[in-house]
Motif scaffolding. Structure first.
Motif: not given
Lengths: 201, 256, 471
Positions: C176-205
């Protein structure tokens, strides 16, 4: 582009990113001028006018003169000159056209040149990249809208603050805190209140 | 004889220069006493280092603009004084902005819009108009450095306070290429991690607090001075009364 | 009057002095600022994968692949290639771009996801670098507007544990002590990455045309004309489903980017390629009319076009795609020289220092388009001790003496240097269409010896064509 963009720009500049309390622009007139409500409104009116016209002019100069010639690095010097001459022109114009208006606004105009809110909003408009996002002409509309919103926010805050200060003068405050120090604490509390508006838009 | 006189004159001049220098730092501190340059003082003082960075930029701009204004003070007609000063100041601000972007990009990013806004910092215009336009180059330069140094120290005080209250550390940033790594003070006290002081509200409150502290000191000094003066007057009064009494007694004795 | 004149003069002098000062400082700082910007944008990718720091970059902001945002090649001091970055659009709005980083031999090192997130205190730009097995190499904050102290604390303590974790199964620090807004942004970034690892814009088109599409391959890149490439789309059993022809053209109002799909003589449809969601309402409305054509044999599609009902620009692009899908390999090769080439003579051998042979090309009506010249040159004699071996190239020159296209045929240089040369040629000559002899010198200033050798061949071809004109 839908009209909501303009509405959002106005609200966001006025409340969510209030120039005085959250962006710290125009603090000097905020502390110096706003002792009486009428003065505050007069200042607000003058700032609104100069800020909107100044933003439109600086925006046009930036995108039609500085950028084509690739000299955007002189934007600061160009903007301050535009604003200073604009204020001078407005002063002369008002003096000629309406004595009454000049009496109401005239004394605030020279103060506006050193009001960093004007230059600050002009700089923000080009930094935010409205032109890249919406195209140059629509971006101009958004820039004008956010300048208008910022000016409204400025007026709102200095008016509210002047009302508070009228009361504050009558209150019993320890000697050391009298005047500016207690005003700053009040401003801090106002800023906290405005922080609560974050996330609306 | 002549040599002595000139040495004396020189010492007097030195003293005057010193007075000009220190006056800007303490007695006429631009921020805490004259309340000039409030906007940057609020906006860029979320840490000691940003305060220091802004202060350095202001030293650069103010000193150079003072020198140039003082150099051209005799050729500038009165009517165009203000626009000429604006151009001079804006030039140095642009230059300093470019230099920061080149050599301290992180600082440039964190100060952001407040670098161009040094142009409208009332402090610089005020010094150009009220001091540099009336004094010689050397004095103007000394005045510029002194006043800007006072401004920088004020910014650092505010920045340091805010940073410490909000994070429990001081100078833990990464903006300036400082010779030391990490923090000067890293208390690591979770007690002091009050994020509100980094935010906008904290800026107003901390400046208000310091202003009150300096005002309290001033009031205290004033009271002390007044008390001392009162005591002195009281003493003089007493002495006068004593003298009068003695005189009266003497005259009474004489006549007796 | 005199006083006023004096005032104006003084203001002018001050203005001029100030302008001079600013311009001087700017010319001094310009390069450093540009370098800083480069560093922030490009070098950080090289640094993430432990490549050497490049000395210079060539950056292409308009790559032919419409799903690419930009690509950049980094070179060392001797202009040898160090690595290459190609960035793609990602469908998910949270991720601003996905970059693929290649080493000097063209091997894929991994992907970097750039996530820009604004928290309470401002913007945080996070780069999440993955290796080819989707393990995190590093999570790095590229830029931020947060409180430096908090960010520093996060960097010092909480970024290290990400290294080596599988992106699909990341454990976060949740004290809880380390949970700052910045770390929140990093969690957001890692999750967004995980969701898009297999995504390919061209393929979905491409899945719009071929719902079973699993992967795709760029078969040819067309250097001339409005059709960019032929892309083969396969399903998960490696079965060829059909082809997609990305097409690009600017009309008066906008840049039109389309995908045109054709499978074994059947027209599968034409849709807007959506890389920046730039397609305008008008374009989408116009494209709606073409949906009736889906599934028709291509011959019928061509017959169906009516300029009053359909859009002329889209008609043109679809026609071009249909021509491209029907042409033979030889035709394709020849049309790489001249887009409108419909017939050609046999090669004619010539006696020339550099050029060996030429070939005349004709258009539909049998009019002469121009000549293709094949030449070779020994680079060893060109500049000092440098020896790059034999260089072979073909140049297509219009009858009016302008360049239609240039092609590198063979080079005896190492693969490494050849790739660098290819980069150079691509950069200098990719848009060479229409360049004449005067323009050539401009397009060419400041490059390497091998590229100058290439230039010699182009010049020789232009000279030969010009001499022919005089005949």
């Amino acid at each position: 582009m839908s009209p909501t963009v303009f509405f959002v720009a106005i609200i966001s500049a006025m409340l969510i990113n209030n120039v005085v309390l959250l962006r710290f622009l125009g603090v000097c007139p905020f502390l110096g001028v706003s002792k009486r409500s009428e003065t505050a409104l007069g200042m607000g009116g003058a700032v609104t006018f100069v800020m909107v016209v100044g933003s439109v002019l600086t925006y046009l100069i930036y995108y039609y003169v500085l950028e084509p010639f690739d000299i955007t690095y002189i934007s600061t010097i160009a903007f301050i000159l535009v604003i200073a001459s604009l204020v001078q022109l407005v002063e002369m114009f008002i003096k000629k056209v309406s004595k009454k208006l000049y009496k109401a606004l005239g004394i605030y105009l020279p103060l506006i040149v050193t009001n960093c809110a004007i230059l600050g909003v002009a700089e923000t408009n080009v930094r935010e990249g409205y032109a890249e996002e919406f195209g140059i002409m629509s971006g101009l509309g958004v820039a004008a809208a956010s300048a208008f919103g910022a000016a409204l926010g400025f007026t709102l805050v200095i008016f509210a603050f002047s009302s508070i200060r009228e009361r504050l003068d009558a209150a019993e405050v320890p000697n050391a805190w009298k005047g500016i120090p207690i005003s700053l604490i009040v401003a801090g509390i106002m800023a906290l209140a405005f922080l609560g508006l974050e996330g609306i838009v | 004889m002549a040599q002595q006189a000139s040495a004396k004159k020189k010492r007097k001049k030195d003293l005057q220069a010193l007075a000009v220098f220190t006056r800007g730092i303490i007695k006429e501190n631009s921020l805490f006493v004259l309340l000039l340059g409030m906007c940057p003082a609020l906006a860029v003082t979320s840490s000691l280092e940003t305060g220091l960075g802004m202060g350095l930029l202001v030293i650069f701009v103010l000193t150079l603009s003072n020198i140039v204004v003082s150099l051209i003070r005799k050729v500038i007609p009165d009517e165009i004084r203000i626009p000429a000063y604006i151009v001079v100041i804006a030039t140095f601000v642009t230059i300093v902005g470019l230099l920061t972007e080149a050599f301290a990009p992180a600082l440039h990013e964190s100060l952001g819009i407040f670098i161009p806004l040094i142009v409208v910092n009332c402090l610089i215009m005020e010094r150009a108009n009220n001091f540099a336009s009336k004094n010689n180059v050397l004095m103007s330069a000394i005045d510029g450095i002194g006043v800007a140094l006072g401004f920088m120290l004020a910014l650092m005080l505010i920045g340091g306070t805010r940073e410490f209250l909000a994070t429990g550390a001081i100078a833990y940033g990464i903006y300036l290429p400082l010779p030391f790594e990490g923090s000067i003070i890293n208390a690591g006290l979770t007690l002091f991690q009050m994020e509100v002081f980094i935010g906008p509200a904290g800026g107003f409150i901390v400046i208000g607090f310091w202003l009150a502290v300096f005002k309290a000191i001033e009031l205290y000094n004033k009271r002390k001075k007044k008390e001392a003066r009162d005591r002195w007057i009281e003493k003089k009064k007493k002495e006068a009364a004593e003298r009068k009494r003695r005189k009266a007694m003497e005259s009474a004795g004489g006549s007796a | 009057m005199l006083a006023k004149l004096k005032m104006a003069l003084i203001l002018c002098v001050i203005g001029a002095a100030s302008g001079l000062g600013i311009v001087a400082v700017n010319s001094f700082t310009e390069d450093i600022i540009e370098q800083n910007r480069m560093r922030e944008q490009l070098e950080i990718y090289f640094d993430l994968y432990g490549l050497d720091m490049p000395d210079s970059f060539d950056r292409d902001d308009e790559p032919r692949d419409i799903y690419c945002r930009w690509e950049a090649v980094g070179y060392d001091a001797d202009r040898n290639r160090i690595g290459r970055i190609v960035t793609y659009c990602v469908e998910d709005e949270r991720v601003s771009e996905r970059a693929e980083v290649f080493d000097k031999d063209g091997n894929l090192l991994g992907k970097v996801f750039r996530v820009e997130h604004t928290n309470t205190f401002g913007l945080v730009v996070t780069l999440v670098a993955l290796d080819t097995n989707n393990e995190i190499i590093e999570v790095r904050i590229a830029r931020h507007e947060n409180t430096p102290t908090y960010v520093r604390r996060i960097i010092d303590n909480h970024l290290e544990p990400f290294k080596g974790q599988d992106i699909n199964d990341v454990s976060f620090y949740d004290g809880s002590t380390g949970a700052t807004s910045t770390y929140g942004s990093i969690i957001h970034a890692v999750r967004a990455t995980a969701d898009n690892v297999v995504d390919d814009r061209a393929l979905s088109d491409y899945r719009v045309f071929y719902p079973d599409a699993a992967y795709y391959e760029r078969v040819f890149e067309y250097t001339l004309g409005c059709i960019d490439a032929r892309i083969a789309v396969y399903d998960s059993d490696d079965e060829l489903l059909g082809h997609v022809y990305p097409a690009w053209r600017a009309n008066d109002h906008e840049e039109i980017a389309l995908n045109i799909a054709i499978s074994e003589g059947t027209f599968k449809g034409v849709r807007a390629a959506r890389p920046d969601d730039r397609a305008s309402e008008e374009l989408l409305q116009a494209l709606e009319k073409y949906e009736e054509l889906d599934g028709l044999p291509i011959d019928d599609v061509e017959a169906d076009f009516d300029e009053t009902v359909y859009d002329p620009t889209i008609n043109h692009l679809v026609t071009q795609a249909i021509i491209r899908c029907q042409e033979s390999d030889e035709q394709r090769e020849m049309r790489e020289y001249f887009l409108w080439s419909r017939g050609w003579d046999d090669l004619v051998e010539i006696d020339h220092e550099i050029l060996q042979s030429y070939q005349a090309h004709y258009d539909e009506d049998g009019d002469l388009l121009g000549h293709v010249y094949h030449g070779e040159i020994d680079t060893s004699g060109l500049s000092g001790a440098y020896d790059g071996g034999i260089l072979k190239a073909s140049v297509a020159v219009f009858a009016d003496g302008t360049v239609s296209s240039v092609h590198l045929v063979a080079s005896e240089e190492s693969d490494f240097a050849t790739r660098t040369l290819e980069d150079n040629i691509r950069i200098f000559f990719e848009r060479s269409e229409g360049i004449d002899k005067d323009g050539l010198a401009d397009a060419f200033s400041g490059s390497t010896t091998t590229a100058s050798a290439f230039n010699e061949i182009v010049e020789a071809a232009l000279d030969y064509e010009n001499a022919r004109e005089g005949d």
